[in-house]
Scaffold this active site. Structure first.
Site, PDB file in Angstrom:
ATOM      1  N   SER A 225       0.806  -1.228   0.000  1.00 31.21           N
ATOM      2  CA  SER A 225       0.000   0.000   0.000  1.00 31.21           C
ATOM      3  C   SER A 225       0.836   1.274   0.000  1.00 31.21           C
ATOM      4  CB  SER A 225      -0.938   0.008   1.212  1.00 31.21           C
ATOM      5  OG  SER A 225      -0.196  -0.091   2.418  1.00 31.21           O
TER       6      SER A 225
ATOM      7  N   GLY B   8      -2.045  -4.194   0.941  1.00 35.71           N
ATOM      8  CA  GLY B   8      -2.176  -5.420   1.727  1.00 35.71           C
ATOM      9  C   GLY B   8      -1.245  -6.529   1.308  1.00 35.71           C
TER      10      GLY B   8
ATOM     11  N   ASN C  43       3.564  -5.736   5.505  1.00 36.69           N
ATOM     12  CA  ASN C  43       2.386  -6.513   5.923  1.00 36.69           C
ATOM     13  C   ASN C  43       2.787  -7.834   6.562  1.00 36.69           C
ATOM     14  OD1 ASN C  43       0.121  -4.782   5.163  1.00 36.69           O
ATOM     15  ND2 ASN C  43       0.963  -5.010   3.104  1.00 36.69           N
TER      16      ASN C  43
ATOM     17  N   ASP D 149      -5.176   7.056   9.612  1.00 30.66           N
ATOM     18  CA  ASP D 149      -4.901   5.733  10.180  1.00 30.66           C
ATOM     19  C   ASP D 149      -3.531   5.647  10.849  1.00 30.66           C
ATOM     20  OD1 ASP D 149      -3.114   5.536   8.034  1.00 30.66           O
ATOM     21  OD2 ASP D 149      -4.249   3.987   6.990  1.00 30.66           O
TER      22      ASP D 149
ATOM     23  N   HIS E 209      -0.441   5.068   6.784  1.00 29.50           N
ATOM     24  CA  HIS E 209      -0.197   5.397   5.377  1.00 29.50           C
ATOM     25  C   HIS E 209       0.123   6.878   5.174  1.00 29.50           C
ATOM     26  CE1 HIS E 209      -2.620   1.674   5.207  1.00 29.50           C
ATOM     27  NE2 HIS E 209      -1.723   1.376   4.267  1.00 29.50           N
TER      28      HIS E 209
END
Length: 192
Positions: free
Chosen positions: A22, A55, A84, A165, A168
């Protein structure tokens, strides 16, 4: 009067594959704001393929890599994977195994490899974080690869550059990521 002609050799047009998660896929922002898109604008003589998926793990990247390499003659694979794996607490041995196979597959296809360092958040504990991070340094040493330091270490502490979040980078961070990554990419291409 002497006339001096300067001949500038054309820069080899390279195909650059960004194999990432991502952080490179541009999660939460428009595609034309992401660092990979901005990199293409900065390097118009090259073709930049964004093979990043939000992801994505190293196992997923490894599964997708052969078809991405088959789709064009790739000169450089930029590997930005592992975040991840770390967030899911995967064993660093599996991380190393997958990254090794990604590097081998890329080299066997005739591509150079630029490995980007990935770090896990400190809440995973210092032992795990150290083992995880060492994988990237060991592989860079074993394969004599350029290792780009983790670009998020400059971005993540600045809340103005992060999405809500806290994981990111936002659109404002993307030019900074491009400026961080571009010299490493150019260095590998020049050495090719």
């Amino acid at each position: 009067m002497a006339v001096i002609l300067s001949l500038i050799a054309p820069t080899h047009a390279a195909t650059i594959l960004i194999l990432g998660d991502s952080l490179s896929a541009g999660y939460g922002i428009d595609e034309d704001q992401g660092w990979v898109y901005l990199l293409q604008q900065n390097l118009p003589q090259h073709q930049v393929i964004n093979g990043s998926v939000s992801g994505e793990t190293t196992a997923g990247g490894l599964r997708r890599l052969p078809s991405l390499l088959d789709s064009s003659q790739v000169d450089l694979v930029v590997v930005e994977l592992g975040g991840n794996d770390g967030l899911r607490g995967f064993n660093p041995k599996q991380l190393k195994s997958n990254l090794t196979k990604i590097i081998d597959t890329s080299i066997n296809a005739g591509a150079e490899v630029l490995l980007t360092e990935i770090m896990v958040p400190p809440n995973y504990g210092p032992r795990y974080a150290k083992m995880f991070n060492q994988v990237y340094h060991q592989l860079a040493d074993d394969y004599d690869l350029t290792l780009a330091p983790f670009f998020m270490q400059e971005i993540a502490p600045n809340k103005d550059l992060m999405q809500r979040d806290g994981i990111h980078p936002n659109a404002s961070a993307q030019p900074q990521i491009t400026q961080w990554m571009q010299p490493y990419i150019e260095q590998v291409l020049e050495a090719k």
